[in-house]
Design a protein around this motif. Structure first.
Motif, PDB file in Angstrom:
ATOM      1  N   ARG A   1       0.844  -1.209   0.000  1.00  0.00           N
ATOM      2  CA  ARG A   1       0.000   0.000   0.000  1.00  0.00           C
ATOM      3  C   ARG A   1       0.876   1.254   0.000  1.00  0.00           C
ATOM      4  NH1 ARG A   1      -3.555   1.223   3.986  1.00  0.00           N
ATOM      5  NH2 ARG A   1      -5.157   2.030   2.614  1.00  0.00           N
ATOM      6  N   TRP A   2       1.979   1.215   0.727  1.00  0.00           N
ATOM      7  CA  TRP A   2       2.906   2.363   0.725  1.00  0.00           C
ATOM      8  C   TRP A   2       3.367   2.634  -0.707  1.00  0.00           C
ATOM      9  CZ3 TRP A   2       5.795   4.906   4.878  1.00  0.00           C
ATOM     10  CH2 TRP A   2       5.308   4.603   6.158  1.00  0.00           C
ATOM     11  N   GLN A   3       3.774   1.547  -1.382  1.00  0.00           N
ATOM     12  CA  GLN A   3       4.313   1.737  -2.736  1.00  0.00           C
ATOM     13  C   GLN A   3       3.237   2.230  -3.697  1.00  0.00           C
ATOM     14  OE1 GLN A   3       6.017  -2.154  -3.212  1.00  0.00           O
ATOM     15  NE2 GLN A   3       8.027  -1.483  -2.490  1.00  0.00           N
ATOM     16  N   ARG A   4       2.010   1.752  -3.511  1.00  0.00           N
ATOM     17  CA  ARG A   4       0.936   2.238  -4.389  1.00  0.00           C
ATOM     18  C   ARG A   4       0.741   3.730  -4.233  1.00  0.00           C
ATOM     19  NH1 ARG A   4      -4.479  -1.281  -5.192  1.00  0.00           N
ATOM     20  NH2 ARG A   4      -4.749   0.169  -6.922  1.00  0.00           N
ATOM     21  N   VAL A   5       0.706   4.187  -2.970  1.00  0.00           N
ATOM     22  CA  VAL A   5       0.521   5.625  -2.725  1.00  0.00           C
ATOM     23  C   VAL A   5       1.707   6.405  -3.298  1.00  0.00           C
ATOM     24  CG1 VAL A   5       0.334   7.404  -0.936  1.00  0.00           C
ATOM     25  CG2 VAL A   5      -0.950   5.271  -0.710  1.00  0.00           C
ATOM     26  N   GLU A   6       2.901   5.897  -3.091  1.00  0.00           N
ATOM     27  CA  GLU A   6       4.087   6.590  -3.620  1.00  0.00           C
ATOM     28  C   GLU A   6       4.056   6.656  -5.144  1.00  0.00           C
ATOM     29  OE1 GLU A   6       6.988   5.316   0.108  1.00  0.00           O
ATOM     30  OE2 GLU A   6       7.115   4.219  -1.768  1.00  0.00           O
ATOM     31  N   GLN A   7       3.597   5.572  -5.770  1.00  0.00           N
ATOM     32  CA  GLN A   7       3.529   5.573  -7.239  1.00  0.00           C
ATOM     33  C   GLN A   7       2.502   6.571  -7.753  1.00  0.00           C
ATOM     34  OE1 GLN A   7       2.863   1.415  -7.908  1.00  0.00           O
ATOM     35  NE2 GLN A   7       5.029   0.935  -7.556  1.00  0.00           N
ATOM     36  N   VAL A   8       1.329   6.579  -7.132  1.00  0.00           N
ATOM     37  CA  VAL A   8       0.291   7.533  -7.547  1.00  0.00           C
ATOM     38  C   VAL A   8       0.810   8.959  -7.354  1.00  0.00           C
ATOM     39  CG1 VAL A   8      -2.016   8.436  -6.968  1.00  0.00           C
ATOM     40  CG2 VAL A   8      -1.639   5.974  -7.055  1.00  0.00           C
ATOM     41  N   TYR A   9       1.506   9.163  -6.239  1.00  0.00           N
ATOM     42  CA  TYR A   9       2.049  10.490  -5.942  1.00  0.00           C
ATOM     43  C   TYR A   9       3.058  10.924  -7.014  1.00  0.00           C
ATOM     44  CZ  TYR A   9       4.151  14.363  -3.479  1.00  0.00           C
ATOM     45  OH  TYR A   9       4.610  15.610  -3.154  1.00  0.00           O
ATOM     46  N   ALA A  10       4.022  10.043  -7.295  1.00  0.00           N
ATOM     47  CA  ALA A  10       5.066  10.389  -8.271  1.00  0.00           C
ATOM     48  C   ALA A  10       4.448  10.676  -9.639  1.00  0.00           C
ATOM     49  CB  ALA A  10       6.089   9.260  -8.364  1.00  0.00           C
ATOM     50  N   ARG A  11       3.443   9.891 -10.019  1.00  0.00           N
ATOM     51  CA  ARG A  11       2.826  10.095 -11.333  1.00  0.00           C
ATOM     52  C   ARG A  11       2.080  11.428 -11.372  1.00  0.00           C
ATOM     53  NH1 ARG A  11      -0.613   5.677 -11.931  1.00  0.00           N
ATOM     54  NH2 ARG A  11      -2.349   6.994 -11.326  1.00  0.00           N
ATOM     55  N   THR A  12       1.315  11.707 -10.307  1.00  0.00           N
ATOM     56  CA  THR A  12       0.549  12.957 -10.273  1.00  0.00           C
ATOM     57  C   THR A  12       1.483  14.162 -10.344  1.00  0.00           C
ATOM     58  OG1 THR A  12      -1.079  11.873  -8.886  1.00  0.00           O
ATOM     59  CG2 THR A  12      -1.167  14.267  -8.930  1.00  0.00           C
ATOM     60  N   LEU A  13       2.553  14.109  -9.560  1.00  0.00           N
ATOM     61  CA  LEU A  13       3.464  15.255  -9.530  1.00  0.00           C
ATOM     62  C   LEU A  13       4.169  15.427 -10.870  1.00  0.00           C
ATOM     63  CD1 LEU A  13       4.138  17.128  -6.977  1.00  0.00           C
ATOM     64  CD2 LEU A  13       2.612  15.216  -6.623  1.00  0.00           C
ATOM     65  N   SER A  14       4.513  14.306 -11.501  1.00  0.00           N
ATOM     66  CA  SER A  14       5.182  14.401 -12.792  1.00  0.00           C
ATOM     67  C   SER A  14       4.213  14.955 -13.853  1.00  0.00           C
ATOM     68  CB  SER A  14       5.752  13.023 -13.133  1.00  0.00           C
ATOM     69  OG  SER A  14       5.600  12.733 -14.465  1.00  0.00           O
ATOM     70  N   LEU A  15       2.938  14.600 -13.742  1.00  0.00           N
ATOM     71  CA  LEU A  15       1.940  15.168 -14.668  1.00  0.00           C
ATOM     72  C   LEU A  15       1.861  16.689 -14.541  1.00  0.00           C
ATOM     73  CD1 LEU A  15      -1.095  12.712 -14.398  1.00  0.00           C
ATOM     74  CD2 LEU A  15       0.196  13.269 -16.466  1.00  0.00           C
ATOM     75  N   HIS A  16       2.234  17.202 -13.373  1.00  0.00           N
ATOM     76  CA  HIS A  16       2.191  18.646 -13.145  1.00  0.00           C
ATOM     77  C   HIS A  16       3.560  19.301 -13.307  1.00  0.00           C
ATOM     78  CE1 HIS A  16      -1.656  17.430 -11.439  1.00  0.00           C
ATOM     79  NE2 HIS A  16      -2.036  18.677 -11.558  1.00  0.00           N
ATOM     80  N   GLY A  17       4.512  18.578 -13.860  1.00  0.00           N
ATOM     81  CA  GLY A  17       5.809  19.187 -14.179  1.00  0.00           C
ATOM     82  C   GLY A  17       6.803  19.236 -13.026  1.00  0.00           C
ATOM     83  N   PHE A  18       6.522  18.494 -11.949  1.00  0.00           N
ATOM     84  CA  PHE A  18       7.463  18.477 -10.811  1.00  0.00           C
ATOM     85  C   PHE A  18       8.503  17.386 -11.034  1.00  0.00           C
ATOM     86  CE2 PHE A  18       3.776  20.559  -9.143  1.00  0.00           C
ATOM     87  CZ  PHE A  18       4.217  21.397  -8.126  1.00  0.00           C
ATOM     88  N   ARG A  19       9.730  17.653 -10.582  1.00  0.00           N
ATOM     89  CA  ARG A  19      10.774  16.634 -10.628  1.00  0.00           C
ATOM     90  C   ARG A  19      11.266  16.358  -9.223  1.00  0.00           C
ATOM     91  NH1 ARG A  19      15.272  18.177 -14.438  1.00  0.00           N
ATOM     92  NH2 ARG A  19      15.078  20.184 -13.395  1.00  0.00           N
ATOM     93  N   GLU A  20      11.726  15.110  -9.017  1.00  0.00           N
ATOM     94  CA  GLU A  20      12.098  14.710  -7.654  1.00  0.00           C
ATOM     95  C   GLU A  20      13.429  15.323  -7.224  1.00  0.00           C
ATOM     96  OE1 GLU A  20      12.518  10.497  -6.945  1.00  0.00           O
ATOM     97  OE2 GLU A  20      12.842  10.820  -4.803  1.00  0.00           O
ATOM     98  N   VAL A  21      13.495  15.737  -5.956  1.00  0.00           N
ATOM     99  CA  VAL A  21      14.755  16.184  -5.359  1.00  0.00           C
ATOM    100  C   VAL A  21      14.991  15.351  -4.098  1.00  0.00           C
ATOM    101  CG1 VAL A  21      13.662  18.016  -3.959  1.00  0.00           C
ATOM    102  CG2 VAL A  21      16.066  18.228  -4.614  1.00  0.00           C
ATOM    103  N   ARG A  22      16.232  15.015  -3.836  1.00  0.00           N
ATOM    104  CA  ARG A  22      16.552  14.303  -2.585  1.00  0.00           C
ATOM    105  C   ARG A  22      17.584  15.117  -1.818  1.00  0.00           C
ATOM    106  NH1 ARG A  22      16.305   7.846  -4.167  1.00  0.00           N
ATOM    107  NH2 ARG A  22      14.535   8.134  -5.570  1.00  0.00           N
ATOM    108  N   THR A  23      17.226  15.537  -0.646  1.00  0.00           N
ATOM    109  CA  THR A  23      18.139  16.325   0.183  1.00  0.00           C
ATOM    110  C   THR A  23      18.496  15.491   1.427  1.00  0.00           C
ATOM    111  OG1 THR A  23      16.341  17.398   1.373  1.00  0.00           O
ATOM    112  CG2 THR A  23      17.113  18.512  -0.620  1.00  0.00           C
TER     113      THR A  23
END
Ligand code: AMP
Length: 430
Positions: A20-42
């Motif tokens: 379930r964690w991975q499903r939420v993370e996947q939906v999140y990453a896809r939604t954000l990418s649809l809106h032009g966001f890119r991942e940052v790791r600090t």
């Protein structure tokens, strides 16, 4: 010997829950990418001074909740939230020289020494995002709308958006003075915590859950009486855009949040009240137009949000994805183990998830294990099969069994799995 336990408020996530964690993370990453966001790791660890400067010295997070330590001469803290680190990275890498608007998302653990309870932990995960370089209300509305869609996709019931405007720095100062002027003659009626906050961070009293404070605060001057023309126009536009998007929201003029950095737009999203309790916020966010300059960077406006992943998981009606493997290779007898390992490698090369039991278990035990893993196909390899170059293929769901030439087995298994997944897809209403 007493067994060691995890630190209080810091939880293990075992494989049964991770789907379930991975499903939420996947939906999140896809939604954000649809809106032009890119991942940052600090980094998880930053200089303590970053959080003091960015979040504010007299906030609960900085005063009481940070895990801080010194290492040699450095004063360091585990990050209690993600915005300060993202803003630090933005400034450090002069990102504004390369692009006018920056859209970053992040996901990862945050650390706050709070009292653990349901939906509140000492290590918790946040999904967050920041937009640097766009001060207009359009991206505020887009962000809120994106979050409402995200929560819809995560099947969170009863989503409710609260918005407010805190105005710019000047507005907050004028409101603060008026608030202190109003509260000072009424100080005796306030809770001890609020009495303390009157001296340090009076705005937070508006947020108090204590009935004594709520009573007093009921008549307090509203920040909206102090907004300047620019703040008002910004807030009016935000509302106009949200209306145009038909994103439902409520204006809550008493909304303030625990972090000091917010300016103008502020929002909170709640949901799944029955599961989380009415007071529990899923997402918090807002503008922090002064932070980048405050950290020594250029005068760049910014807005961001963070959602608690554990709370989303409590709130979400999404089910766990199918677990385990597609197939199980069952060698019978030590002599067949080598060939079984080779067959399993072949299956995996074709994208078939499989396990192979090399412990010399009985066929019965291996079939039981296949069931427990959710494997649909079992490939049985005994000494006679090995000698004849064949394999026994058992489809546990279709309840058929066939003896196949070793060279055909992978293709047949693949066909069976593809056909089965098509049947599953056909059952899902579109
Ligand atoms: P904040 O960074 O305080 O604005 O919080 C943003 C979101 O993170 C909240 O709405 C929660 O969903 C989540 N959150 C904050 N603190 C915790 C915590 N101690 N445990 C679990 N989730 C948290």
């Amino acid at each position: 010997m007493t067994p060691l336990r995890a630190v209080k408020g810091m939880n293990d996530v075992l494989p049964d829950e991770i789907g379930r964690w991975q499903r939420v993370e996947q939906v999140y990453a896809r939604t954000l990418s649809l809106h032009g966001f890119r991942e940052v790791r600090t980094p998880y660890v930053e200089p303590t001074s970053l959080f003091v400067r960015a979040i504010g010295e007299v906030t609960d997070v900085v005063e009481k909740e940070m895990y801080s330590f010194s290492h040699h001469d450095d004063a360091l803290s585990l990050r209690p939230e993600g915005t300060a680190g993202a803003a630090r990275a933005y400034v450090e890498h002069s990102v504004q020289t390369r692009e006018p608007v920056t859209r970053w998302w992040y996901a990862g653990p945050m650390f706050r020494a709070e009292r653990p309870q349901k939906g509140r932990y000492r290590q918790f995960y946040q999904l967050g995002a920041e937009i640097f370089g766009d001060g207009g209300p359009g991206c505020d509305a887009e962000m809120i709308d994106m979050l409402v869609s995200l929560l819809g996709e995560l099947r969170v019931p009863g989503v409710e958006v609260l918005v407010n405007s805190l105005g710019g720095a000047g507005t907050r100062e004028r409101h603060r003075d008026a608030l202190v002027g109003y509260l000072t003659p009424r100080v005796a009626a306030l809770s001890p915590t609020a009495q303390q906050r009157l001296k340090t961070n009076p705005l937070r009293i508006l947020d108090s859950k204590d009935p004594r404070d709520q009573e007093v605060v009921g008549g307090a001057p509203s920040i909206h009486d102090f907004l300047d023309a620019g703040d008002r126009a910004h807030f009016a536009k935000l509302r106009e855009y949200l209306d145009a998007l038909r994103t439902p929201y409520t204006v809550d003029t008493k909304l303030v949040r625990g972090l000091d950095y917010y300016t103008r737009t502020l929002f909170e999203i709640k949901g799944a009240h029955e599961k989380l309790g009415a007071g529990s916020t899923l997402v918090g966010g807002g503008r922090y137009d002064a932070m980048v300059a405050g950290l020594g960077g250029p005068d760049v406006p910014a807005i961001g949000f963070a959602a608690g992943l554990e709370r989303l998981l409590i709130a979400s009606d999404l089910e766990a994805p199918a677990k385990g493997v597609d197939a199980m290779v069952a060698p019978i007898g030590e002599a067949t183990v080598g060939a079984a390992l080779e067959l399993a490698r072949d299956l995996r090369r074709h994208g078939i998830r499989c396990e192979v039991d090399t412990r010399g278990s009985s066929l019965k035990a291996q079939l039981r294990r296949a069931n427990a893993l959710g494997a649909r196909i079992v490939l049985i390899l005994g000494e006679s099969e090995l000698a004849e170059g064949v394999v026994q293929v058992k489809d546990l769901e279709a309840r058929v069994e066939e003896r196949l030439a070793r060279g055909d087995a992978v293709r047949v298994v693949l066909d069976r799995l593809v056909a089965a997944s098509r049947n599953v897809d056909a059952r899902v209403p579109s």
